[in-house]
Design an enzyme around this catalytic site. Structure first.
Site, PDB file in Angstrom:
ATOM      1  N   ASP A  20      -1.476   8.999 -10.043  1.00 32.39           N
ATOM      2  CA  ASP A  20      -1.275   8.008 -11.114  1.00 32.39           C
ATOM      3  C   ASP A  20       0.214   7.833 -11.418  1.00 32.39           C
ATOM      4  OD1 ASP A  20      -3.979   7.603 -11.300  1.00 32.39           O
ATOM      5  OD2 ASP A  20      -4.240   8.703 -13.189  1.00 32.39           O
ATOM      6  N   ASN A  66      -3.168  12.594  -3.656  1.00 29.19           N
ATOM      7  CA  ASN A  66      -4.248  12.904  -4.606  1.00 29.19           C
ATOM      8  C   ASN A  66      -4.918  14.232  -4.263  1.00 29.19           C
ATOM      9  OD1 ASN A  66      -4.122  10.826  -6.463  1.00 29.19           O
ATOM     10  ND2 ASN A  66      -5.519   9.502  -5.342  1.00 29.19           N
ATOM     11  N   ASP A 103       0.853  -1.193   0.000  1.00 25.74           N
ATOM     12  CA  ASP A 103       0.000   0.000   0.000  1.00 25.74           C
ATOM     13  C   ASP A 103       0.892   1.249   0.000  1.00 25.74           C
ATOM     14  OD1 ASP A 103      -3.041   0.764   0.666  1.00 25.74           O
ATOM     15  OD2 ASP A 103      -1.717   2.172   1.698  1.00 25.74           O
ATOM     16  N   ASP A 122      -4.713   1.966  -4.690  1.00 25.08           N
ATOM     17  CA  ASP A 122      -3.269   2.116  -4.543  1.00 25.08           C
ATOM     18  C   ASP A 122      -2.632   0.871  -3.927  1.00 25.08           C
ATOM     19  OD1 ASP A 122      -4.681   2.798  -2.144  1.00 25.08           O
ATOM     20  OD2 ASP A 122      -2.836   3.613  -1.302  1.00 25.08           O
TER      21      ASP A 122
END
Length: 201
Positions: free
Chosen positions: A80, A71, A63, A106
């Site tokens: 991304d 984000n 993770d 993610d």
């Protein structure tokens, strides 16, 4: 002869398109890792094989730490870019027999046939250390983050694929408490609680 040559060329073109479609059906479009469906099918096959040829299978659930904050602060394109870099790192630093996939959002997962928990821990530490040294440039921003990794092994800590993934997820939950950690599954401390890694952001 000319007609036959053109026909052969067209057949080769069609076969190439079929190969491309097959590849796209099992790959995640963003990271180029395998997708979750392919991983689950492959994990089932690998565990079935262990019944005939006894060996360990380890899974490493990964993770990106504070991914939501990246984000929120820099936008989804920055997130991304981080995921693509992680995907590339895993593709370039896993064995041919390993199955590296995008598990969701993610989270990434690496299935390691034939790997004991000790081997998986060592590889996970390499990925954690390498990723923690990376810096992501996005416009004017310089982004650094880390990974949390949870590890579980079959058949020592699970009897089937679902148990194996759940055990890795519980280990990831404990890794995410401190962040930038590799945490092997320990049934004595993690076996009873209903821990889910998604509970920690």
């Amino acid at each position: 002869r000319d007609l036959n040559a053109r026909l052969q060329l067209k057949l080769a073109e069609i076969e190439s398109l079929h190969d491309q479609l097959r590849e796209e059906a099992v790959r995640d479009g963003l990271t180029r890792l395998f997708n979750r469906r392919y991983m689950e099918e492959t994990l089932e096959r690998e565990i079935s094989r262990v019944e005939r040829e006894p060996q360990s299978i380890s899974v490493v659930m990964i993770d990106v730490d504070l991914f939501k904050a990246i984000n929120d602060k820099y936008g989804h394109q920055a997130g991304d870019a981080v995921l693509q870099t992680l995907g590339t790192m895993l593709l370039e630093n896993t064995r041919i027999s390993d199955i590296a996939c995008r598990y969701g959002g993610d989270e990434m997962l690496v299935v390691m046939p034939g790997a004991t928990q000790e081997v998986a821990i060592a590889r996970a530490e390499e990925w954690r250390a390498a990723f923690s040294m990376m810096e992501f440039s996005f416009g004017e921003a310089r982004i650094k983050t880390t990974l949390s990794l949870g590890i579980a092994s079959f058949p020592d800590q699970a009897q089937n694929p679902i148990e194996l993934l759940n055990s890795a997820d519980k280990a990831l939950y404990w890794a995410k408490i401190k962040r930038n950690q590799v945490q092997p599954y320990d049934p004595s401390t993690m076996g009873r609680g209903q821990y889910r890694s998604d509970d920690i952001r």
